[in-house]
Design a protein around this motif. Structure first.
Motif, mmCIF file in Angstrom:
data_model
loop_
_atom_site.group_PDB
_atom_site.id
_atom_site.type_symbol
_atom_site.label_atom_id
_atom_site.label_comp_id
_atom_site.label_asym_id
_atom_site.label_seq_id
_atom_site.Cartn_x
_atom_site.Cartn_y
_atom_site.Cartn_z
ATOM 1 N N LEU A 278 0.836 -1.205 0.000
ATOM 2 C CA LEU A 278 0.000 0.000 0.000
ATOM 3 C C LEU A 278 0.874 1.259 0.000
ATOM 4 O O LEU A 278 0.456 2.318 0.463
ATOM 5 C CB LEU A 278 -0.938 -0.006 1.216
ATOM 6 N N GLU A 279 2.109 1.113 -0.486
ATOM 7 C CA GLU A 279 3.009 2.270 -0.507
ATOM 8 C C GLU A 279 3.094 2.902 -1.902
ATOM 9 O O GLU A 279 3.609 3.997 -2.057
ATOM 10 C CB GLU A 279 4.416 1.867 -0.013
ATOM 11 N N PHE B 212 -11.624 3.634 -7.734
ATOM 12 C CA PHE B 212 -10.937 4.387 -6.676
ATOM 13 C C PHE B 212 -11.953 4.972 -5.689
ATOM 14 O O PHE B 212 -11.736 4.985 -4.477
ATOM 15 C CB PHE B 212 -10.093 5.523 -7.270
ATOM 16 N N ALA B 213 -13.071 5.465 -6.238
ATOM 17 C CA ALA B 213 -14.088 6.076 -5.371
ATOM 18 C C ALA B 213 -14.647 5.032 -4.395
ATOM 19 O O ALA B 213 -14.831 5.312 -3.209
ATOM 20 C CB ALA B 213 -15.208 6.677 -6.222
ATOM 21 N N ASP C 55 -6.200 -3.825 -5.212
ATOM 22 C CA ASP C 55 -7.558 -4.402 -5.196
ATOM 23 C C ASP C 55 -8.238 -4.167 -3.860
ATOM 24 O O ASP C 55 -7.579 -4.156 -2.828
ATOM 25 C CB ASP C 55 -7.482 -5.935 -5.368
ATOM 26 N N ARG C 56 -9.556 -4.086 -3.916
ATOM 27 C CA ARG C 56 -10.346 -3.873 -2.696
ATOM 28 C C ARG C 56 -10.002 -4.917 -1.621
ATOM 29 O O ARG C 56 -9.789 -4.592 -0.458
ATOM 30 C CB ARG C 56 -11.792 -3.945 -3.124
ATOM 31 N N GLY D 258 -4.863 -5.340 4.103
ATOM 32 C CA GLY D 258 -3.900 -4.380 4.663
ATOM 33 C C GLY D 258 -4.441 -3.761 5.945
ATOM 34 O O GLY D 258 -3.724 -3.697 6.962
ATOM 35 N N PHE D 259 -5.715 -3.356 5.907
ATOM 36 C CA PHE D 259 -6.295 -2.743 7.107
ATOM 37 C C PHE D 259 -6.484 -3.781 8.226
ATOM 38 O O PHE D 259 -6.346 -3.445 9.401
ATOM 39 C CB PHE D 259 -7.586 -1.988 6.774
ATOM 40 N N ASP D 260 -6.736 -5.049 7.856
ATOM 41 C CA ASP D 260 -6.803 -6.101 8.881
ATOM 42 C C ASP D 260 -5.458 -6.177 9.616
ATOM 43 O O ASP D 260 -5.403 -6.312 10.835
ATOM 44 C CB ASP D 260 -7.079 -7.477 8.247
ATOM 45 N N ARG D 261 -4.397 -6.085 8.837
ATOM 46 C CA ARG D 261 -3.057 -6.215 9.447
ATOM 47 C C ARG D 261 -2.747 -5.003 10.337
ATOM 48 O O ARG D 261 -2.166 -5.147 11.412
ATOM 49 C CB ARG D 261 -2.002 -6.390 8.348
ATOM 50 N N ILE D 262 -3.143 -3.813 9.864
ATOM 51 C CA ILE D 262 -2.916 -2.610 10.681
ATOM 52 C C ILE D 262 -3.736 -2.729 11.977
ATOM 53 O O ILE D 262 -3.250 -2.432 13.075
ATOM 54 C CB ILE D 262 -3.304 -1.336 9.889
#
Ligand SMILES: Cc1ncc(COP(=O)(O)O)c(C=O)c1O
Length: 396
Positions: free
Chosen positions: A37-38, A297-298, A372-373, A379-383
């Motif tokens: 996600l960078e 993106f939206a 991808d969604r 990624g957010f699960d990991r954060i």
């Protein structure tokens, strides 16, 4: 003795986005799964009709130098697009020059308007290349920190306070990389007025202009009373998923554009002829594939805004455009670089440390929505797991 290198290159720091990218590439070779996600480029492939147009151009022998300012057919297409989509009028013959990406447009704009020793004001957090480009022009980049408690909205008073006789230009990037903010038109107009009063230019970086989610795309030069002081940068990269094609353009008053085109003869001379043919197809061909990418993106933006709200200990300024969100980790233990490194090595999610976007970005992480969604979700699960495990101290 090894001959010394220039002060110019010594002053150019390596971007921390790039550092994370390199670290992720190295770690990926171990076979481990990383959520990337960078990255700052669309994850979509270039639409097929654009690829076909460039292939066809190659077969037809359009493989030679083009005019320094770019193919007239492309400049005409750019002029129509600027007018129809952003309400910006620019003459194809004299007020538009095609460049190798927005990067070259910015670089040449700075070389043209900033004398050695002059200052280039950059509201921060910012895309770091402006600071390097100012150094390359032997000018001094001046960071103007925006207020995180205002969600990094453009604060005209801060920019105006930093202006002086040495100011050659102010860079305004809206929608902003890295914050996703779309600047308020009234704030922009005050900055333009002050630039006019100081005999300075506004360099309007609008490479993300079409990627806005709450309001229609606009352009600074189209809305101001002083368009002669605004140099506008656009690019095919983000809008048409054409980062590798290297096509952008600069529009502005003839006296600047003619000099930019002139010095271009000695830099890259002209943008790849094949890429220019691709760009013509991008601007004049079907817009549905492009709109489909914007919609993707939206949707991702919607998801991320909701997800951030749900996770205790996470917040970010509302991303109104571009494809980034700028997570506030000021309460977390460690610098943004240390946090980003641990998220990568311990949790397998790669973000760009905010400290790489100017001093005002410290305490933040840039998360890109160019994935991808379901990868963004992972990624957010990991954060979230890092927060739950108090990897950076108790937050939330
Ligand atoms: C804010 C901003 N401006 C300009 C560019 C230049 O893009 P390109 O040279 O690919 O057009 C980028 C690319 O990341 C960007 O983020």
């Amino acid at each position: 003795m090894v001959p010394a290198l220039t002060e110019r290159v010594r002053a150019s720091e390596r971007s921390s986005i790039r550092q994370m990218f390199d670290l992720a590439e190295r770690e990926e070779r171990t076979g481990r799964d990383f959520v990337r996600l960078e990255v700052g480029e669309p994850d979509f492939d270039t639409p097929t009709h654009i690829i076909e147009a460039a292939t066809e151009a190659a077969r037809a022998g359009h493989t030679h130098y083009t005019p320094n300012a770019g193919l007239l057919e492309l400049r005409e297409a750019i002029s129509r697009t600027l007018s129809e989509e952003y309400g910006l009028e620019a003459e194809p013959e004299s007020e538009i020059t095609v460049t190798s990406g927005g990067m070259e447009a910015l670089h040449l704009a700075m070389l043209t308007v900033a004398d050695p020793g002059s200052e280039i004001l950059v509201p921060t957090p910012t895309w770091p290349n402006y600071l390097t480009q100012a150094h390359l022009a032997d000018a001094t980049p001046v960071e103007v920190p925006l207020d995180p408690s205002e969600g990094f909205a453009l604060d005209p008073d801060r920019v105006i306070d930093a202006m002086g006789e040495a100011t050659a230009a102010v860079v305004l990037c809206t929608p902003s990389n890295p914050t996703g903010r779309v600047y308020d038109p009234a704030a922009i107009e005050r900055v333009v007025e002050a630039a006019v009063a100081n005999d300075a230019y506004v360099i309007a970086d609008e490479v993300y202009a079409r990627l806005t989610y709450d309001r229609p795309p606009t352009s600074i030069a189209a809305r101001t009373d002083a368009p002669g002081h605004v140099l506008t940068v656009h690019s095919c990269s983000k809008t048409y998923a054409m980062t590798g094609w290297r096509v952008g353009w600069l529009s502005g008053p003839e006296r600047v554009i003619s000099e930019v085109t002139n010095i271009r003869e000695s830099t890259t001379a002209s943008t790849s002829s094949l890429s220019q043919h691709g760009a013509i197809a991008a601007l004049t061909g079907p817009q549905e594939p492009i709109e489909a990418m914007r919609e993707a993106f939206a949707e991702r933006r919607e998801y991320v805004v909701d997800r951030i709200e749900e996770i205790d200990g996470l917040s970010a300024p509302q991303p109104e455009g571009a494809f980034y969100t700028f997570l506030d980790v000021r309460e977390w233990e460690g610098t943004s670089l240390a946090i980003a490194e641990s998220l990568l090595t311990e949790y397998g999610v790669v973000c760009a440390p905010g400290g790489g976007f100017g001093a005002a970005g410290e305490g933040f992480l840039r998360v890109s929505l160019a994935n991808d969604r379901d990868r963004i979700e992972a990624g957010f699960d990991r954060i979230e797991r890092a927060i739950d495990e108090e990897a950076f101290g108790p937050v939330g």
